[in-house]
Design a protein around this motif. Structure first.
Motif, PDB file in Angstrom:
ATOM      1  N   VAL A  62      -7.318  -8.269 -12.200  1.00 55.29           N
ATOM      2  CA  VAL A  62      -6.597  -9.141 -11.268  1.00 55.29           C
ATOM      3  C   VAL A  62      -7.168 -10.557 -11.299  1.00 55.29           C
ATOM      4  O   VAL A  62      -6.441 -11.548 -11.217  1.00 55.29           O
ATOM      5  CB  VAL A  62      -6.657  -8.574  -9.840  1.00 55.29           C
ATOM      6  N   GLY A  63      -8.486 -10.658 -11.443  1.00 53.61           N
ATOM      7  CA  GLY A  63      -9.133 -11.960 -11.431  1.00 53.61           C
ATOM      8  C   GLY A  63      -9.917 -12.207 -10.166  1.00 53.61           C
ATOM      9  O   GLY A  63     -10.073 -13.358  -9.736  1.00 53.61           O
ATOM     10  N   LEU A  95      -7.248 -17.620 -11.772  1.00 50.83           N
ATOM     11  CA  LEU A  95      -7.495 -17.199 -10.392  1.00 50.83           C
ATOM     12  C   LEU A  95      -8.988 -17.027 -10.129  1.00 50.83           C
ATOM     13  O   LEU A  95      -9.507 -17.433  -9.074  1.00 50.83           O
ATOM     14  CB  LEU A  95      -6.766 -15.883 -10.119  1.00 50.83           C
ATOM     15  N   ARG A  96      -9.689 -16.448 -11.090  1.00 53.46           N
ATOM     16  CA  ARG A  96     -11.136 -16.222 -10.933  1.00 53.46           C
ATOM     17  C   ARG A  96     -11.881 -17.539 -10.719  1.00 53.46           C
ATOM     18  O   ARG A  96     -12.728 -17.646  -9.829  1.00 53.46           O
ATOM     19  CB  ARG A  96     -11.668 -15.499 -12.178  1.00 53.46           C
ATOM     20  N   ALA A 151      -2.594 -16.257  -5.020  1.00 53.76           N
ATOM     21  CA  ALA A 151      -2.431 -17.654  -5.428  1.00 53.76           C
ATOM     22  C   ALA A 151      -1.647 -18.447  -4.396  1.00 53.76           C
ATOM     23  O   ALA A 151      -1.956 -19.616  -4.127  1.00 53.76           O
ATOM     24  CB  ALA A 151      -1.740 -17.725  -6.790  1.00 53.76           C
ATOM     25  N   GLN A 182      -1.604 -11.057  -8.036  1.00 59.41           N
ATOM     26  CA  GLN A 182      -2.164 -12.373  -8.347  1.00 59.41           C
ATOM     27  C   GLN A 182      -1.371 -13.475  -7.659  1.00 59.41           C
ATOM     28  O   GLN A 182      -1.944 -14.431  -7.123  1.00 59.41           O
ATOM     29  CB  GLN A 182      -2.145 -12.599  -9.863  1.00 59.41           C
ATOM     30  N   LYS A 200       0.640  -8.893 -11.612  1.00 59.82           N
ATOM     31  CA  LYS A 200       1.132 -10.270 -11.494  1.00 59.82           C
ATOM     32  C   LYS A 200       1.543 -10.595 -10.055  1.00 59.82           C
ATOM     33  O   LYS A 200       1.316 -11.703  -9.562  1.00 59.82           O
ATOM     34  CB  LYS A 200       2.311 -10.504 -12.441  1.00 59.82           C
ATOM     35  N   ARG A 254      -3.766 -15.559 -16.305  1.00 58.72           N
ATOM     36  CA  ARG A 254      -3.672 -15.814 -14.865  1.00 58.72           C
ATOM     37  C   ARG A 254      -4.954 -15.363 -14.156  1.00 58.72           C
ATOM     38  O   ARG A 254      -5.418 -16.008 -13.218  1.00 58.72           O
ATOM     39  CB  ARG A 254      -2.456 -15.073 -14.285  1.00 58.72           C
ATOM     40  N   ALA A 255      -5.526 -14.250 -14.631  1.00 55.59           N
ATOM     41  CA  ALA A 255      -6.761 -13.742 -14.030  1.00 55.59           C
ATOM     42  C   ALA A 255      -7.892 -14.745 -14.182  1.00 55.59           C
ATOM     43  O   ALA A 255      -8.670 -14.980 -13.244  1.00 55.59           O
ATOM     44  CB  ALA A 255      -7.145 -12.410 -14.666  1.00 55.59           C
ATOM     45  N   VAL A 310      -1.267 -11.735 -17.975  1.00 60.46           N
ATOM     46  CA  VAL A 310      -2.089 -11.274 -16.853  1.00 60.46           C
ATOM     47  C   VAL A 310      -3.517 -11.763 -17.026  1.00 60.46           C
ATOM     48  O   VAL A 310      -4.151 -12.230 -16.069  1.00 60.46           O
ATOM     49  CB  VAL A 310      -2.057  -9.732 -16.765  1.00 60.46           C
TER      50      VAL A 310
END
Length: 364
Positions: free
Chosen positions: A286-287, A260-261, A241, A237, A234, A256-257, A253
């Motif tokens: 993580v993304g 973010l991706r 971000a 990320q 997190k 959010r991934a 997670v």
């Protein structure tokens, strides 16, 4: 002369409305009286046109309040307002101000003329026509005011890639830096690794590479995060971000991934720098999209271990960062400590410190 003719036409139209239009309807009169039909129609529909304008302005003001609430919230979040939204709000302000003046003037149109015998047909015609012109503008603004969003995030100016104060591109670093920059230009290489013992200046080198990559416009953006020995996905990320000006609504997670991706994929060319990697990090978790998922995304990794980069992170090319030479270490130490190190009473101690650090002074 034109004003006199208009006044006469309005009076005539007024009589026609009183004695002809009301009984038989405006559509027949339009057919019968052609040239002055529009004058008759505007006067006949005067009250209706005025009421229509009032309703449209009321609806427009409600929509304006909704948009302003969105704009105010965006402002509190530090976002920039879209130019078309600003233009729309300005146009709405102008038409509502104009409508306010219209309704004030309209009161005078209620007064009768010719010793109170007849309504002011000329004023009613002009106001009725003006009302319909403003109704058309209000309708267009109502249609244009359907905004999905009114703002956009501003990427904060992060100092991570600003010129590093006191940074010196030593000869022992120049060759490595040049090779890495060349690799960043190579479209066939996706993951690049940099390794070396702790304190040799890997982080400083990464930041300088990121700054240079932006300056040379190799990428649309460069983001950086520190992984550490006990990685917090997190937190990683969040660091990425922050650089993108992205805010997460998701708590998980995985959620959010995904967010973010999708954001990273919007960047045609982006460099992701991950520092201080101790073990395998799942980029998907993580993304961070790479390879076929996003061919415009390059990843620059730094670790103390070559094995971590090559075996666990699948780095295609790796570069070693060694300690500074004795001469470079002394120059840097003197720059940091000042001219006092040249004092004969202190110089021997200063030399011992440089030797003890084994050239690892870029971390100090």
């Amino acid at each position: 002369m034109a004003g006199i003719l208009l006044s006469v036409a309005c009076v005539v139209a007024g009589y026609l409305i009183e004695y002809l239009v009301a009984p038989i309807g405006p559509m027949f009169v339009e057919y019968l009286f052609g040239p002055i039909a529009s004058v008759i129609t505007y006067i006949y529909y005067y009250k209706g046109n005025s009421q229509c304008l009032r309703k449209e302005i009321d609806k427009l003001m409600l929509i304006r309040e909704r948009v302003k609430h969105m704009v105010d919230e965006a402002g509190r979040n530090g976002e920039e307002i879209e130019s078309d939204v600003q233009k729309w709000l300005k146009s709405v302000h102008e038409i509502t101000e104009e409508a306010s003046r219209f309704f004030e003037v309209e009161e005078n149109a209620q007064r009768r003329v010719f010793c109170g015998l007849f309504p002011n047909f000329k004023s009613r015609y002009q106001l009725s026509r003006k009302a319909m012109e403003m109704v058309k503008i209000a309708d267009e603004l109502l249609e244009d005011g359907r905004f999905d969003r009114v703002s956009y995030s501003v990427t904060p100016r992060w100092k991570g890639f600003a010129p590093i104060e006191g940074y010196k591109a030593f000869d022992s670093r120049m060759s490595t830096s040049t090779k890495i920059m060349a690799t960043l230009r190579n479209e066939s290489v996706t993951i690049i690794g940099v390794y070396g013992m702790g304190g040799v200046g890997k982080t400083t080198l990464l930041k300088e590479l990121g700054r240079q990559a932006l300056e040379d416009k190799l990428f649309d953006d460069v983001v950086m995060a520190t992984v550490t020995q006990n990685p917090d996905v997190k937190k990683i990320q969040g660091e990425i971000a922050d650089r993108l000006g992205l805010r997460f609504d998701e708590e998980s997670v995985a959620g959010r991934a995904g967010h973010l991706r999708e954001r990273l994929k919007k960047k045609k060319k982006i460099l992701v720098i991950l520092d201080d990697i101790w073990a395998r990090l799942d980029l998907e978790e993580v993304g961070i999209p790479y390879g076929n998922a996003h061919k415009g995304c390059k990843i620059l990794l730094a670790s103390r271990s070559l094995d971590v980069l090559s075996t666990e992170m699948d780095a295609q090319i790796t570069f070693a960062v060694g300690v500074l030479t004795d001469e470079e270490a002394w120059v840097l130490f003197r720059k940091m400590a000042g001219d006092s190190v040249e004092d004969p009473d202190l110089q021997s101690t200063a030399v011992e410190i440089v030797r003890e650090c084994a050239g690892r002074l870029l971390q100090l």
